[in-house]
Design an enzyme around this catalytic site. Sequence first.
Site, PDB file in Angstrom:
ATOM      1  N   ASN A 146     -14.737  -4.912  16.992  1.00  0.00           N
ATOM      2  CA  ASN A 146     -15.636  -3.775  16.797  1.00  0.00           C
ATOM      3  C   ASN A 146     -15.422  -2.696  17.853  1.00  0.00           C
ATOM      4  OD1 ASN A 146     -16.842  -6.013  18.373  1.00  0.00           O
ATOM      5  ND2 ASN A 146     -18.395  -4.493  18.857  1.00  0.00           N
ATOM      6  N   CYS A 319     -24.908  -2.049  19.564  1.00  0.00           N
ATOM      7  CA  CYS A 319     -26.020  -2.984  19.685  1.00  0.00           C
ATOM      8  C   CYS A 319     -25.941  -3.766  20.990  1.00  0.00           C
ATOM      9  CB  CYS A 319     -26.048  -3.925  18.491  1.00  0.00           C
ATOM     10  SG  CYS A 319     -24.440  -4.543  18.060  1.00  0.00           S
TER      11      CYS A 319
HETATM   12  N1  PMP Z   1     -20.224  -9.005  15.352  1.00  0.00           N
HETATM   13  C1  PMP Z   1     -19.590  -7.834  15.323  1.00  0.00           C
HETATM   14  C2  PMP Z   1     -18.091  -7.820  15.425  1.00  0.00           C
HETATM   15  C3  PMP Z   1     -20.302  -6.638  15.207  1.00  0.00           C
HETATM   16  O1  PMP Z   1     -19.639  -5.464  15.184  1.00  0.00           O
HETATM   17  C4  PMP Z   1     -21.711  -6.686  15.102  1.00  0.00           C
HETATM   18  C5  PMP Z   1     -22.522  -5.404  14.983  1.00  0.00           C
HETATM   19  N2  PMP Z   1     -22.223  -4.456  15.970  1.00  0.00           N
HETATM   20  C6  PMP Z   1     -22.342  -7.935  15.119  1.00  0.00           C
HETATM   21  C7  PMP Z   1     -21.562  -9.073  15.240  1.00  0.00           C
HETATM   22  C8  PMP Z   1     -23.837  -8.065  15.002  1.00  0.00           C
HETATM   23  O2  PMP Z   1     -24.238  -7.719  13.711  1.00  0.00           O
HETATM   24  P1  PMP Z   1     -25.750  -7.579  13.272  1.00  0.00           P
HETATM   25  O3  PMP Z   1     -26.133  -6.181  13.589  1.00  0.00           O
HETATM   26  O4  PMP Z   1     -25.757  -7.842  11.793  1.00  0.00           O
HETATM   27  O5  PMP Z   1     -26.530  -8.606  14.019  1.00  0.00           O
END
Ligand code: PMP
Length: 375
Positions: A146, A319
Site C-alpha cells: 500500500n 490509516c
Molecule cells: N492492509 C493493507 C495493505 C491496507 O492498505 C489497508 C488499508 N489501508 C489495510 C490492510 C486495512 O484495511 P481496512 O481499512 O479495511 O481495515
Amino acid sequence: MIYLDNAATTKMFESSADVYREYACCNFFNPSAGYSKAREVFHQLNKVRNKIKDVLGAKGGDVIFTGGATESNNLAIMGSKRNGKWEYVFSMGEHPSVYNCAKELSEQGHIVHFISLNKNGEIDYNELESKLNEKTRLISVMHVSNETGAINDLAKINKLRKKLSPSALLHVDGVQAFCKIKCNVDSLSIDFYTISAHKFHGPKGVGALYVRNVDKLKNIIYGGGQEKGYRSGTENVAGIMAMQDAINNIDIDKNFEHVTILNESFKKSLKALDKNNQISFIDTKSPYILSVGFSGVNGETLMRSLEDKEVLVGIGSACSTKKSGNRILESIGLKKEEIKTHIRVSFDFEQTVEEVDEAAKIIYQTYQDIWEKVK
Ligand code: PMP
C-alpha cells in the site's frame, strides 16, 4: 478535485450504494433468523462467498465476512497462533494491522522474524529463505504494498515455503490487489487471503478472509457463533451485498491496462517537467500506486499545499501514523532525509489521462513554488 489517494479509499459505486440501501432498508432481515425472508438473506450471503472464491480461483475453502481488512488480518494471524515453540515470519513492508500483530506475537514470547525489503520494495527472498524452517507456523506477506505498489512474488514465496517449511501456513494481505491484480489462491496454495471492500468502490467497514481450511484457524472473538464461529456478530448484510455489487462492476484486466496508461502518462508528464532531475520514483510493479520523492521538500508540506489546489495525494498509509511509511521506505534502503520527501500517488480506473497529466503539472508547479522558498 483530482483525487489521487485511491489506495487510502475509493468512492462507493452508485449501484453499490443502491444495493446497500436495499439491504439496509428493505431486505434488512437478520441472516441467522429462522423465517424464510431471513433464510433468503443467508442464502444471498453464501452467494457472495462463492463470488469471492471465484475471483480468487478457490475451488474449496471458506470465506468469513469481517469488519474490514484490519480484522481479517488479525483473525488470520492471531487465529493461527498455536501453543508451543513456533516461529512466525513477516515482511518489513506489512500494513500496521499485520505488523502490530507480529509485534504482539513477539511480546507474547513467540519467535518472530521480520524480513527486509529489496530495493523494489518486495520481500528479500534470500533473507526469507534463510529464516524458514520446519518450526515456521505462519508466513504473512502482502500481495501489493500500500506504500509503494511493490508486488511480492507469491509463487516464489510458496515454493520456498514448500521446500523449507511444508507445514507453515501462508497468509496474504490482498487489500491492494483484490479486484486489481489477479490471484489464484489454489495454484499458490494460499491459506488465508485478506480483502477490504472500500478499496474497490465498496463500502467501508466490511471485508473478508478467505480460509483454505478452517480447522487451522481459531476464533479470536467470542459470541453467538455466526460465520461458523470464526467471527461472531450479526453480519453487515448491506455492506456485504454492496461489496458483491462492487466486485461485479470491476473488469480486472481492462482496468489494469487503463491504469497502466495513467501511471505511465503521469510519470512521463512529471519527468518532462523535471529538467533538473529533482524527482524520483520507486520502481515497482503495480500501476495503481506510485511513491514519488521531491528532492529538498517535505512530502507532508507538499501534500497540504496540493490540497489548496484541489489535488489530493497521500503520504503513506492513511490509516496509520506516518511512522509506518518510514519503516517501509527505510527497509527499501532510502535515507531518512529522502523518505520525508515522498508522497504517494494512487490511481483509479475511472480517471482519465487528461486528469492525471493535469495533476502532474499542478504537482510539479506546487513543488517548485515550495522549493523556491526553502532552498
Ligand atoms: N492492509 C493493507 C495493505 C491496507 O492498505 C489497508 C488499508 N489501508 C489495510 C490492510 C486495512 O484495511 P481496512 O481499512 O479495511 O481495515
